[in-house]
Structures are given as structure tokens and as C-alpha cells.
Design a protein around this motif. Structure first.
Motif, PDB file in Angstrom:
ATOM      1  N   ILE A 129      58.525 -15.274  72.587  1.00 17.86           N
ATOM      2  CA  ILE A 129      57.351 -14.797  72.516  1.00 17.86           C
ATOM      3  C   ILE A 129      57.408 -13.013  72.459  1.00 17.86           C
ATOM      4  N   ASP A 130      56.962 -12.512  71.257  1.00 18.25           N
ATOM      5  CA  ASP A 130      56.945 -10.983  71.096  1.00 18.25           C
ATOM      6  C   ASP A 130      55.571 -10.582  71.025  1.00 18.25           C
ATOM      7  N   LEU A 131      55.383  -9.101  71.336  1.00 16.01           N
ATOM      8  CA  LEU A 131      54.094  -8.458  70.829  1.00 16.01           C
ATOM      9  C   LEU A 131      54.498  -7.580  69.700  1.00 16.01           C
ATOM     10  N   VAL A 132      53.822  -7.763  68.713  1.00 17.33           N
ATOM     11  CA  VAL A 132      54.192  -6.968  67.411  1.00 17.33           C
ATOM     12  C   VAL A 132      52.671  -5.994  67.221  1.00 17.33           C
ATOM     13  N   GLU A 133      53.199  -4.641  66.937  1.00 24.36           N
ATOM     14  CA  GLU A 133      52.216  -3.749  66.667  1.00 24.36           C
ATOM     15  C   GLU A 133      52.322  -3.227  65.244  1.00 24.36           C
TER      16      GLU A 133
ATOM     17  N   SER B 160      57.631  -2.188  61.662  1.00 20.32           N
ATOM     18  CA  SER B 160      56.653  -2.590  62.639  1.00 20.32           C
ATOM     19  C   SER B 160      57.329  -2.297  64.005  1.00 20.32           C
ATOM     20  N   HIS B 161      56.581  -2.298  65.356  1.00 17.17           N
ATOM     21  CA  HIS B 161      56.954  -2.281  66.404  1.00 17.17           C
ATOM     22  C   HIS B 161      56.991  -3.309  67.146  1.00 17.17           C
ATOM     23  N   GLU B 162      57.772  -3.672  67.867  1.00 17.90           N
ATOM     24  CA  GLU B 162      57.955  -5.096  68.752  1.00 17.90           C
ATOM     25  C   GLU B 162      58.275  -4.833  70.324  1.00 17.90           C
ATOM     26  N   VAL B 163      57.890  -5.916  71.157  1.00 15.47           N
ATOM     27  CA  VAL B 163      58.381  -5.750  72.379  1.00 15.47           C
ATOM     28  C   VAL B 163      58.658  -7.376  72.741  1.00 15.47           C
ATOM     29  N   GLU B 164      59.828  -7.617  73.109  1.00 16.62           N
ATOM     30  CA  GLU B 164      60.158  -9.127  73.479  1.00 16.62           C
ATOM     31  C   GLU B 164      59.551  -9.213  74.810  1.00 16.62           C
TER      32      GLU B 164
ATOM     33  N   LEU C 111      60.167  -1.319  70.286  1.00 14.60           N
ATOM     34  CA  LEU C 111      61.565  -1.271  69.508  1.00 14.60           C
ATOM     35  C   LEU C 111      61.128  -1.283  67.869  1.00 14.60           C
ATOM     36  N   PRO C 112      61.569  -0.279  66.979  1.00 21.62           N
ATOM     37  CA  PRO C 112      61.105  -0.436  65.502  1.00 21.62           C
ATOM     38  C   PRO C 112      62.034  -1.668  64.858  1.00 21.62           C
ATOM     39  N   HIS C 113      61.205  -2.202  64.108  1.00 20.98           N
ATOM     40  CA  HIS C 113      61.796  -3.218  63.320  1.00 20.98           C
ATOM     41  C   HIS C 113      61.548  -3.064  61.741  1.00 20.98           C
ATOM     42  N   GLU C 114      62.691  -2.803  60.993  1.00 21.48           N
ATOM     43  CA  GLU C 114      62.362  -2.318  59.563  1.00 21.48           C
ATOM     44  C   GLU C 114      62.492  -3.587  58.775  1.00 21.48           C
ATOM     45  N   GLN C 115      61.734  -3.631  57.763  1.00 21.18           N
ATOM     46  CA  GLN C 115      61.602  -4.800  56.748  1.00 21.18           C
ATOM     47  C   GLN C 115      61.628  -4.209  55.625  1.00 21.18           C
ATOM     48  N   GLU C 116      62.362  -4.840  54.473  1.00 20.90           N
ATOM     49  CA  GLU C 116      62.611  -4.242  53.201  1.00 20.90           C
ATOM     50  C   GLU C 116      62.000  -5.632  52.367  1.00 20.90           C
ATOM     51  N   SER C 117      60.863  -5.337  51.449  1.00 15.73           N
ATOM     52  CA  SER C 117      60.186  -6.038  50.766  1.00 15.73           C
ATOM     53  C   SER C 117      61.081  -6.447  49.559  1.00 15.73           C
ATOM     54  N   ARG C 118      60.650  -7.538  48.708  1.00 16.49           N
ATOM     55  CA  ARG C 118      61.651  -7.844  47.524  1.00 16.49           C
ATOM     56  C   ARG C 118      61.594  -6.812  46.464  1.00 16.49           C
ATOM     57  N   ASP C 119      60.490  -5.853  46.414  1.00 16.32           N
ATOM     58  CA  ASP C 119      60.739  -4.963  45.164  1.00 16.32           C
ATOM     59  C   ASP C 119      61.275  -3.525  45.981  1.00 16.32           C
ATOM     60  N   GLY C 120      61.746  -3.744  47.261  1.00 15.06           N
ATOM     61  CA  GLY C 120      62.835  -2.624  47.767  1.00 15.06           C
ATOM     62  C   GLY C 120      61.894  -1.790  48.615  1.00 15.06           C
ATOM     63  N   ALA C 121      60.856  -1.867  48.723  1.00 10.40           N
ATOM     64  CA  ALA C 121      59.872  -0.880  49.632  1.00 10.40           C
ATOM     65  C   ALA C 121      60.236  -1.383  51.347  1.00 10.40           C
ATOM     66  N   LYS C 122      60.186  -0.281  51.919  1.00 12.78           N
ATOM     67  CA  LYS C 122      60.588  -0.422  53.391  1.00 12.78           C
ATOM     68  C   LYS C 122      59.245  -0.183  54.282  1.00 12.78           C
ATOM     69  N   ARG C 123      59.204  -1.136  55.223  1.00 14.93           N
ATOM     70  CA  ARG C 123      57.866  -0.699  56.198  1.00 14.93           C
ATOM     71  C   ARG C 123      58.556  -0.971  57.609  1.00 14.93           C
TER      72      ARG C 123
END
Length: 311
Positions: free
Chosen positions: A61-65, A31-35, A17-29
Motif C-alpha cells: 500500500i502506497d500513498l502517491v502524490e 511522482s512522490h510516494e510514501v510506502e 520519496l521521489p519516483h522518476e518515470q520515463e515515458s516511451r517518448d523519452g520524457a521524464k516525470r
């Protein structure tokens, strides 16, 4: 939890499952995760006097890619795992802010106050658990959230296990994180450590080959860090919210100032950021980095800088 899977096909794109993160400077990245697994334990007190629950410990417990890493980088490198942990505390929800207000709640003050939701990472350290290296850190809530404890363990160039423990406490007259300290974290911590003492991670043959090709220098244990500026912001934020959901019986119930003394909140933050090595500690970080320092801290046994309890 009866409905949780016993195994996962990590080669199937459908489970990530994609997990979108936004940094404090507005940039987005992304990650992909499995619960992988989740569970919880309830803490009860005295019947009738303490109600149904004093709090609970949740474990996930998650697996993060991490698919957007720089070329030739690997989470099997300690420095890259430390960088990933730092990202959680700056770009993910641990680094989020909420709307604040003037100290006197002046309605004519149009300043856009932004207060941090968490103080973290604190008490960061590398730990040996059953022959495996784990990167550990904590996050102190400053508003409405629970205490968070993170354990990271690399299992490949792009993948790591992330074990998160969340402590949610519920005691009378304690509607904010500062007042909740009247219910100590000790028992929750002990259960968490007992659980992690029982965990063993076995790498696949392919992951073992990947790990054998990665060099980590002996004694080189980079660590994520908290900053001096965030500590200052945390003192103010926690002080400002220290009256939320709390009644100071020495104050008028309506119109009184139910916040804690500033120096008491500062002393609490001072104690909270002090390094406390857990069993199996291989390296531990300092309380925070000063404002003129940056990057993951390289020193394995750095002394904690002196903090002003009133500053």
C-alpha cells in the motif's frame, strides 16, 4: 510486519520519496510516494511433492502524490484518476520493454527487437468497496515478472492510495508466465478480494471538503485501456518466451523447440483480456481499444471487441 509505522506525518517533506518515470517518448516525470504498508502470504501445496511453496501473494500500500498535474485538475475527478492509471501502464515499469531476438535466433539478424514486459491495463473497472470507489486493473507479465493487480482510490486533489498485489508462482517446469498458468490464479485472487473487502478508507475533514467540491457526472466512469497493437505484441512476446525454463518432453532436451504452439498462446491472451467483473462492479472496460481509438474509454459497460484467437 513489526517494523512498519502506525502513522505518518504527510506534511513532512522527509517521508515523500521521489519516483522518476520515463515515458516511451523519452520524457521524464516525477511522482512522490510514501510506502504505507507491505505484507505477503505464502501458498503451500502437498508436503514433499510440491516443495516448500507453490507461490505467494505480496501486498503493498502506497500513498502517491501527483504534483505535476495540469491547473484545475484533481485526482478526485474520475477522469484524472483513470489518466494516472494509464500512465502506470505506459510511462512506468508496466510500460517497459526488453530486448528481443529473431524467431529463429539468426545471429546475422541485426534488427533491434523491443518486446513489452507486460500486457496492460486489462480487466479495468470501477468497484464499490465499503462505500468507496476504487479503480481496478491488471497487468499480465510477458517475460519474467509476476501477475500484478492494482487498486487506486483518490483521497485528495493530488493524492491517491495505490494498493498493489503481486502474484509470484513457483511450480516445477514452469520458467515463464505462459507455463505458470498451470497453477491457477483463483486462490490468489480470492485472498486479494477478501483483503480488499475488509478495507475502509475514511477521508479527513479537509479531504472530504475537497471531494464535495468536485463534480463527477452520474454514470461517467472513464477507464484506462489496453491497445490492439499491444495485444498483438503480447501474443508474439509470450510465444517467444514460452520455452524459457520449460522442457517439452516430446522434444529433444537439447536443440528442441520447447515453445508452445502459437495458437495456444493466442488463445490464452484472448481469455486473459476478456472483461471479468468483480463483485461491486460499477463500470467495466472493453478488452482493448482498436488502433484508431485513443484516450480513456468513456463507456461504463462497453462490450469487448471480438478477438481473433490466432491473430
Amino acid at each position: 510486519m513489526e517494523n512498519q509505522a502506525d502513522s505518518f506525518d504527510l506534511d513532512s517533506s522527509e517521508i515523500w520519496l521521489p519516483h522518476e518515470q520515463e515515458s516511451r517518448d523519452g520524457a521524464k516525470r516525477i511522482s512522490h510516494e510514501v510506502e504505507i504498508w507491505t505484507s505477503g502470504w505464502n501458498f503451500t501445496g502437498r508436503p514433499l511433492l510440491d516443495g516448500e511453496s507453490l507461490g505467494r501473494l505480496l501486498m503493498q500500500i502506497d500513498l502517491v502524490e501527483a504534483r505535476d498535474q495540469p491547473v484545475n485538475s484533481s485526482l478526485l475527478q474520475r477522469r484524472e484518476l483513470a489518466r494516472l492509471a494509464q500512465d502506470y501502464c505506459t510511462d512506468d515499469y508496466l510500460g517497459s520493454y526488453h530486448k528481443g531476438h529473431a524467431e529463429d535466433r539468426n545471429p546475422f539478424d541485426l534488427t533491434q527487437y523491443r518486446w513489452p514486459d507486460y500486457l496492460g491495463p486489462i480487466n479495468s473497472q470501477w468497484l464499490d468497496r465499503n462505500g468507496g470507489e476504487w479503480l481496478y486493473f491488471e497487468a499480465q507479465p510477458l517475460h519474467q515478472h509476476g501477475d500484478s493487480f492494482y487498486w487506486l482510490h483518490s483521497i485528495g486533489h493530488q493524492r491517491c492510495l495505490r494498493v498493489r498485489f503481486l502474484v509470484e508462482r513457483s511450480i516445477p517446469n514452469a520458467g515463464n508466465p505462459y507455463r505458470e498458468q498451470r497453477s491457477p490464479l483463483d486462490n490468489y485472487r480470492q485472498l486479494m478480494e477478501n483483503i480488499m473487502d475488509s478495507m475502509t478508507v475514511e477521508l479527513s475533514e479537509a479531504a472530504s471538503i475537497e471531494k464535495s467540491n468536485i463534480h463527477n457526472a452520474d454514470g461517467d466512469y472513464p477507464l484506462p485501456h489496453c491497445t490492439e497493437q499491444l495485444v498483438k505484441e503480447a501474443k508474439h512476446t509470450l510465444y517467444m518466451w514460452s520455452g524459457a525454463g520449460y522442457t517439452d518432453r516430446t522434444q529433444p532436451k537439447q536443440g528442441g523447440d520447447h515453445r508452445a504452439p502459437k495458437e495456444d498462446v493466442a488463445a490464452f491472451i484472448y481469455q486473459r483480456v476478456q472483461p471479468r467483473p468483480l463483485p461491486g462492479c460499477l463500470a467495466i472496460g472493453q478488452a482493448f481499444l482498436s488502433d484508431n481509438e485513443s484516450g480513456p474509454t468513456p463507456s461504463p459497460q462497453a462490450d469487448a471487441p471480438k478477438l481473433s484467437q490466432n491473430g
